[in-house]
Enzyme design. Structure first.
Site, short mmCIF file in Angstrom:
data_model
loop_
_atom_site.label_atom_id
_atom_site.label_comp_id
_atom_site.label_asym_id
_atom_site.label_seq_id
_atom_site.Cartn_x
_atom_site.Cartn_y
_atom_site.Cartn_z
N LYS A 47 0.85 -1.20 0.00
CA LYS A 47 0.00 0.00 0.00
C LYS A 47 0.88 1.25 0.00
O LYS A 47 1.72 1.42 0.88
CB LYS A 47 -0.91 -0.01 1.23
CG LYS A 47 -1.70 1.29 1.42
CD LYS A 47 -2.68 1.21 2.60
CE LYS A 47 -3.34 2.57 2.88
NZ LYS A 47 -4.25 2.55 4.04
N ASP A 58 -2.53 10.09 3.97
CA ASP A 58 -3.94 9.71 4.08
C ASP A 58 -4.67 10.71 4.97
O ASP A 58 -4.63 10.60 6.20
CB ASP A 58 -4.05 8.29 4.65
CG ASP A 58 -5.49 7.80 4.72
OD1 ASP A 58 -6.38 8.49 4.15
OD2 ASP A 58 -5.73 6.73 5.32
N LYS A 104 -10.13 12.57 8.36
CA LYS A 104 -9.68 12.09 9.68
C LYS A 104 -9.68 13.25 10.66
O LYS A 104 -9.30 14.36 10.30
CB LYS A 104 -8.26 11.53 9.57
CG LYS A 104 -8.17 10.18 8.89
CD LYS A 104 -6.75 9.64 8.93
CE LYS A 104 -6.64 8.32 8.18
NZ LYS A 104 -7.40 7.23 8.80
N ASP A 142 1.57 6.04 5.64
CA ASP A 142 0.60 5.14 5.00
C ASP A 142 1.15 4.52 3.70
O ASP A 142 0.44 3.81 2.99
CB ASP A 142 -0.71 5.90 4.74
CG ASP A 142 -1.95 5.02 4.92
OD1 ASP A 142 -1.82 3.96 5.55
OD2 ASP A 142 -3.02 5.39 4.40
N ASP A 165 -12.10 7.10 3.43
CA ASP A 165 -10.93 6.80 4.27
C ASP A 165 -10.55 5.31 4.18
O ASP A 165 -9.49 4.91 4.67
CB ASP A 165 -11.22 7.19 5.72
CG ASP A 165 -9.95 7.30 6.55
OD1 ASP A 165 -8.85 7.27 5.96
OD2 ASP A 165 -10.06 7.41 7.79
N GLU A 172 -9.35 3.81 1.71
CA GLU A 172 -8.75 3.95 0.38
C GLU A 172 -7.71 2.88 0.09
O GLU A 172 -7.46 2.56 -1.07
CB GLU A 172 -8.14 5.35 0.24
CG GLU A 172 -6.72 5.53 0.83
CD GLU A 172 -6.63 5.30 2.33
OE1 GLU A 172 -7.67 5.43 3.01
OE2 GLU A 172 -5.55 4.95 2.82
N ARG A 206 -7.63 -0.37 0.56
CA ARG A 206 -8.15 -1.58 -0.11
C ARG A 206 -8.46 -1.29 -1.57
O ARG A 206 -8.45 -2.19 -2.40
CB ARG A 206 -9.36 -2.13 0.66
CG ARG A 206 -10.55 -1.23 0.70
CD ARG A 206 -11.52 -1.62 1.81
NE ARG A 206 -11.07 -1.17 3.12
CZ ARG A 206 -11.71 -1.39 4.25
NH1 ARG A 206 -12.83 -2.08 4.27
NH2 ARG A 206 -11.24 -0.94 5.39
N1 BES Z 1 -4.41 4.26 6.85
C1 BES Z 1 -5.58 3.96 7.57
C2 BES Z 1 -5.38 2.87 8.62
C3 BES Z 1 -4.47 3.19 9.77
C4 BES Z 1 -4.99 3.69 10.94
C5 BES Z 1 -3.13 2.92 9.71
C6 BES Z 1 -4.16 3.95 12.01
C7 BES Z 1 -2.30 3.17 10.79
C8 BES Z 1 -2.82 3.68 11.94
C9 BES Z 1 -6.69 3.48 6.64
O1 BES Z 1 -6.68 4.01 5.37
C10 BES Z 1 -8.00 3.84 7.26
O2 BES Z 1 -8.22 4.99 7.50
N2 BES Z 1 -8.84 2.84 7.53
C11 BES Z 1 -10.12 3.07 8.12
C12 BES Z 1 -11.10 2.14 7.46
C13 BES Z 1 -12.54 2.45 7.79
C14 BES Z 1 -12.94 3.80 7.23
C15 BES Z 1 -13.41 1.37 7.22
C16 BES Z 1 -9.99 2.76 9.62
O3 BES Z 1 -9.25 1.86 9.99
O4 BES Z 1 -10.62 3.47 10.39
ZN ZN Z 2 -4.80 4.62 4.67
ZN ZN Z 3 -7.71 5.84 5.16
#
Ligand code: BES
Ligand code: ZN
Ligand code: ZN
Length: 495
Positions: free
Chosen positions: A263, A268, A275, A286, A345, A347, A349
């Site tokens: 990834k 992000d 966020k 990220d 968010d 993104e 996947r």
């Molecule tokens: N990059 C984040 C995941 C992340 C969170 C990595 C904290 C490292 C530390 C990812 O893109 C994300 O924001 N995922 C969301 C998914 C949700 C919106 C379904 C999440 O984990 O909240």
């Molecule tokens: Zn992310």
């Molecule tokens: Zn994200």
């Protein structure tokens, strides 16, 4: 930026005869002072004062006051003999580095501990513990605030019991230094600003890696190929998306090829599902998955590992702008499946799925993706363990074995069919984020699984927890850790 500036070598001899700023002894538990002669009398009282019996994590250091040629001696406890493993050795090496820095030692010698371990594995653990601890990202500190103490030289000492192993030890040091330098490079680009490490620049860094074939697809090429999800994520940023393909053919005679996918979200923000404060500040990390797979392949090439491994790095910045993709939009993926955007968010996947489907053109026998994918995985497993998802028990076992050996910790999580419910959409084939928060890391894995080419083995590593640390953890410093490089290098070496 950081370079591994400490020279690590090996010599045979008696450590108590060495003239050095600091000598380091490792010991398991004991009942009475195990040292004799000058060393024994030197440490007798300080040992009592510190109530030091070689227990795990305990250590003390004393000035030698001219009783030994070295200036200082540091004794570190390894704890009960049966509980000593390679991870403990790596961890106590960070104690040695910290003490060396605090007493401003420029050189140190460490005696090989007499423990039940393969000499090459032990050497590897010692070098990794030392080199990985001796890292700091101080590019943005002004000169007078930079760390001034520099350990220039570190010598591993083999006493007479081990001296015949010197050749093996020296060979292993070379290999381990290659690995650690690549982990350090990985950390550097994770720690660097997102204003510097954006998709095009990541591609430039890849192109500079010698000995590898690097191909870069720009946004036009991606549009032609139909990377609808990857482009949707990247469209909101002034830095256009890229797919970086790094090919290493270490076994040209073999038809077997593995594909690694990382990834590569260079920042992000969350997009329109922005966020909040407190969740965005670390999000330059990220792209840790992309950095991991790039430097894994580079390490394999430098070590000459006889495997064919291709890294795909889907790079994009997830931003808010008038062009950004929006919650409720639907896009057509490279595979043809349509995806409703439940949350901008989620993104990671999206960019990964297009690359997972595209990897089919390399006819791989195995795909492993590495991603800082979900906060849920970090919540579930903590900061020190990555989530592993795969339907292949043999791949899971192989990854687990590599994990145990390297200390890049992973734990397997399930993908049961009923959890597929969460990624169903009313208006498209799939949604990238369903309504339920439960099992968020699993939902993400189930989404990726939809894009895996038929008949190809696949594993997914969610490194959201261990990729980036808020505070140092033994040989892993604060911020980018370079998690996964050592794990995957070991995986391919043992393949
Ligand atoms: N990059 C984040 C995941 C992340 C969170 C990595 C904290 C490292 C530390 C990812 O893109 C994300 O924001 N995922 C969301 C998914 C949700 C919106 C379904 C999440 O984990 O909240
Ligand atoms: Zn992310
Ligand atoms: Zn994200």
């Amino acid at each position: 930026m950081f370079v591994l500036n400490m020279k690590i070598t090996a010599e045979t001899g008696n450590i108590t005869n060495i003239k050095e700023d600091l000598i380091v002894l490792l010991t398991d538990e004991f009942k009475k002072n195990p040292y004799s002669g000058n060393l024994g009398s030197l440490v007798e009282q300080p040992m009592k004062d510190a109530e030091f019996l070689g227990h795990d994590k305990k250590s003390f250091s004393v000035h030698t006051l001219g009783k030994l040629p070295a200036k200082r001696v540091l004794v570190i406890g390894l704890g009960a003999k049966e509980k000593i493993d390679l991870e403990k050795i790596r961890r106590v090496m960070s104690t040695a580095i910290n003490v060396a820095k605090s007493v401003k030692a420029k050189s140190m010698s460490i005696e090989f501990p007499e423990i039940d371990a393969d000499i090459k594995e032990l050497t590897c653990a010692m070098v990794e513990g030392l080199a990985l601890s001796n890292y700091s990202f101080d590019k943005y500190k002004t000169e007078d605030r930079k760390e001034k103490v520099n350990i220039e030289k570190c010598t591993l000492i083999l006493n007479s019991k081990f001296s015949k192993e010197i050749g093996n030890v020296r060979e292993q040091i070379k290999e381990s230094v290659i690995i650690c330098n690549n982990v350090a490079s990985c950390r550097n680009i994770i720690n660097e600003n997102a204003s510097i490490i954006y998709p095009e620049n990541f591609a430039k860094i890849a192109k500079k890696l010698s000995g590898l074939k690097v191909t870069v697809f720009d946004e036009k090429k991606l549009a032609k190929l139909g990377f609808g999800l990857h482009l949707a994520v990247g469209v909101g940023s002034k830095f256009p998306p890229r797919l970086v393909i790094i090919e290493y053919r270490g076994n040209p005679k073999s038809k077997e090829t593995s594909v690694l996918i990382g990834k590569g979200i260079t920042y992000d923000t969350g997009g329109y599902n922005l966020k909040p404060t407190g969740y965005m500040e670390t999000m330059r990390d990220d792209m840790s998955g992309a950095a991991c797979v790039m430097y894994t392949v580079k390490t394999l090439q430098e070590l000459g590992v006889k495997q064919n491994v291709i890294a795909l790095c889907p790079m994009a910045e997830n931003c808010v702008s008038d062009r950004s993709y929006k919650p409720g939009d639907t896009f057509i993926s490279y595979s043809g499946k349509t995806v409703e955007i439940g949350n901008t968010d989620a993104e990671g996947r999206l960019v990964l799925s297009d690359s997972i489907a595209y990897s089919k053109i390399f006819n791989p026998s195995l795909i492993i993706d590495v991603a800082t994918l979900t906060g849920a995985c970090a919540v579930g497993l903590g900061n020190n363990v990555a989530g592993m998802f795969t339907d292949e028990d043999d791949v899971a076992l192989h990854l687990m074995t590599s994990s145990k050996k390297t200390g890049d910790r992973i734990w397997r999580l399930p993908m049961y069919e009923e959890q597929r419910e969460e990624i169903k959409s009313d208006i498209a084939d799939l949604t990238n984020s369903g309504k339920s928060r439960y099992g968020g890391a699993i939902q993400a894995a189930m989404f990726l699984k939809e894009f895996v080419p038929k008949g190809v083995k696949w594993a997914h590593l969610d490194i959201a927890g261990p990729a980036y640390l808020d505070k140092p953890n033994h040989y892993n410093p604060k911020m980018g850790t370079g998690f996964g490089v050592r794990l995957l290098v070991e995986f391919f070496r043992q393949m």
